[in-house]
Design a protein around this motif. Structure first.
Motif, PDB file in Angstrom:
ATOM      1  N   LYS A  20       0.857  -1.191   0.000  1.00 24.77           N
ATOM      2  CA  LYS A  20       0.000   0.000   0.000  1.00 24.77           C
ATOM      3  C   LYS A  20       0.893   1.240   0.000  1.00 24.77           C
ATOM      4  CE  LYS A  20      -3.637  -0.093   2.659  1.00 24.77           C
ATOM      5  NZ  LYS A  20      -4.432   0.020   3.924  1.00 24.77           N
ATOM      6  N   GLU A  64      -3.459   4.335  -0.919  1.00 25.34           N
ATOM      7  CA  GLU A  64      -4.021   4.973   0.289  1.00 25.34           C
ATOM      8  C   GLU A  64      -4.105   6.477   0.014  1.00 25.34           C
ATOM      9  OE1 GLU A  64      -5.678   5.839   3.209  1.00 25.34           O
ATOM     10  OE2 GLU A  64      -4.710   4.093   4.160  1.00 25.34           O
ATOM     11  N   GLU A  90      -8.189   3.624  -1.358  1.00 26.29           N
ATOM     12  CA  GLU A  90      -8.614   3.659   0.046  1.00 26.29           C
ATOM     13  C   GLU A  90      -8.814   5.086   0.533  1.00 26.29           C
ATOM     14  OE1 GLU A  90      -6.450   1.002   2.507  1.00 26.29           O
ATOM     15  OE2 GLU A  90      -6.778   2.173   4.332  1.00 26.29           O
ATOM     16  N   GLU A 116     -10.976   2.769   7.997  1.00 31.91           N
ATOM     17  CA  GLU A 116     -10.538   2.637   9.391  1.00 31.91           C
ATOM     18  C   GLU A 116     -10.976   3.827  10.235  1.00 31.91           C
ATOM     19  OE1 GLU A 116      -7.224   2.784   7.294  1.00 31.91           O
ATOM     20  OE2 GLU A 116      -6.269   4.523   8.190  1.00 31.91           O
ATOM     21  N   HIS A 166      -7.324  -3.189   9.726  1.00 31.36           N
ATOM     22  CA  HIS A 166      -6.271  -2.171   9.703  1.00 31.36           C
ATOM     23  C   HIS A 166      -5.137  -2.544  10.649  1.00 31.36           C
ATOM     24  CE1 HIS A 166      -5.010   2.092  11.009  1.00 31.36           C
ATOM     25  NE2 HIS A 166      -4.611   1.968   9.766  1.00 31.36           N
TER      26      HIS A 166
HETATM   27 MG   LIG Z   1      -5.753   3.131   5.679  1.00 30.59          MG
END
Ligand SMILES: [Mg+2]
Length: 245
Positions: A20, A64, A90, A116, A166
């Motif tokens: 990520k 992300e 994300e 999250e 997460h």
């Molecule tokens: Mg995240």
């Protein structure tokens, strides 16, 4: 963000086949997330180019976005990044409007992952009802613990959506997330941060979950399977906050 190809190769060597990255973050401040310049776009796309060039599609790449963007700016970024076949986008926008995220999700073929930053199953329900997220990301410590996390995962399952717990807040939350990952049939992937579980996580707890060849294993001792180290309580920078019912 600085040596993405090298990192991707190093992760693959240890059996980890998903990464990520957040190369757009440094460019969000310039226009307060409302816009991204052509130069910013070019620079942020470079890690995707370099990873794909180095390891092809052997590495899955998640983007992300840390809720830094306006909806139109996020959509523009999604169009450009989609060419590199990422696994998910994300938290493209702030998680306070499920309708806006649903619009984002409907404009790209890439999965949307959220979030999250949501608290309790009631917030997730709104996002699921509106088809705003494909992958449900949850941090157990922020969203209500193992019990609430299990309920969120089960609810996601009723919408035929996978969950991805997460990690990054500490080894105890990591151990708990792994227990939940193993308990739910719709777990897709468990987030982990190699620099943390090889670094500061080791300074705090007696045990860490085994990670081998890209797979994580739950701790075997009772409970979460780990304790805070004794030395932890002797640290000069320790501050204690207690929650009481
Ligand atoms: Mg995240």
């Amino acid at each position: 963000m600085s040596r993405p190809a090298e990192l991707a190769e190093s992760l693959l060597e240890s059996g980890i086949s998903a990464i990520k990255i957040w190369p757009f973050d440094p460019h969000a401040a310039e226009f307060r997330g409302q816009h991204i310049s052509a130069e910013g776009m070019r620079t942020a796309l470079r890690p995707f180019e370099e990873i794909r060039k180095a390891v092809g599609d052997r590495m899955e790449i998640m983007l992300e976005m840390h809720s830094l963007w306006s909806l139109p700016a996020a959509k523009r970024i999604a169009i450009e990044v989609a060419a590199f076949n990422p696994t998910w986008f994300e938290d493209p926008i702030r998680m306070n409007n499920a309708q806006a995220l649903a619009e984002f999700a409907s404009t790209t073929n890439v999965w949307t992952c959220a979030s999250e930053t949501l608290g309790t199953r009631f917030a997730y329900k709104d996002y699921l009802d509106r088809d705003a997220t494909h992958v449900v990301m949850a941090d157990l410590c922020w969203t209500g613990g193992l019990t609430e996390g299990r309920k969120i995962a089960a609810m996601a399952d009723t919408y035929h959506r996978p969950v991805a717990p997460h990690d990054c807040i500490g080894p105890v939350g990591f151990a708990a997330a792994i227990q939940m990952s193993f308990s739910q049939p719709n777990t897709l992937i468990q987030e982990s941060v190699r620099a943390f579980y090889r670094g500061w996580y080791l300074e705090l707890v007696t045990e860490l979950p085994k990670i081998e060849n890209g797979y994580v294993y739950p701790t075997e001792a009772p409970g979460l399977g780990l304790e805070l180290q004794k030395s932890f309580f002797e640290r000069p920078d320790l501050s204690i906050r207690e929650s009481r019912l």
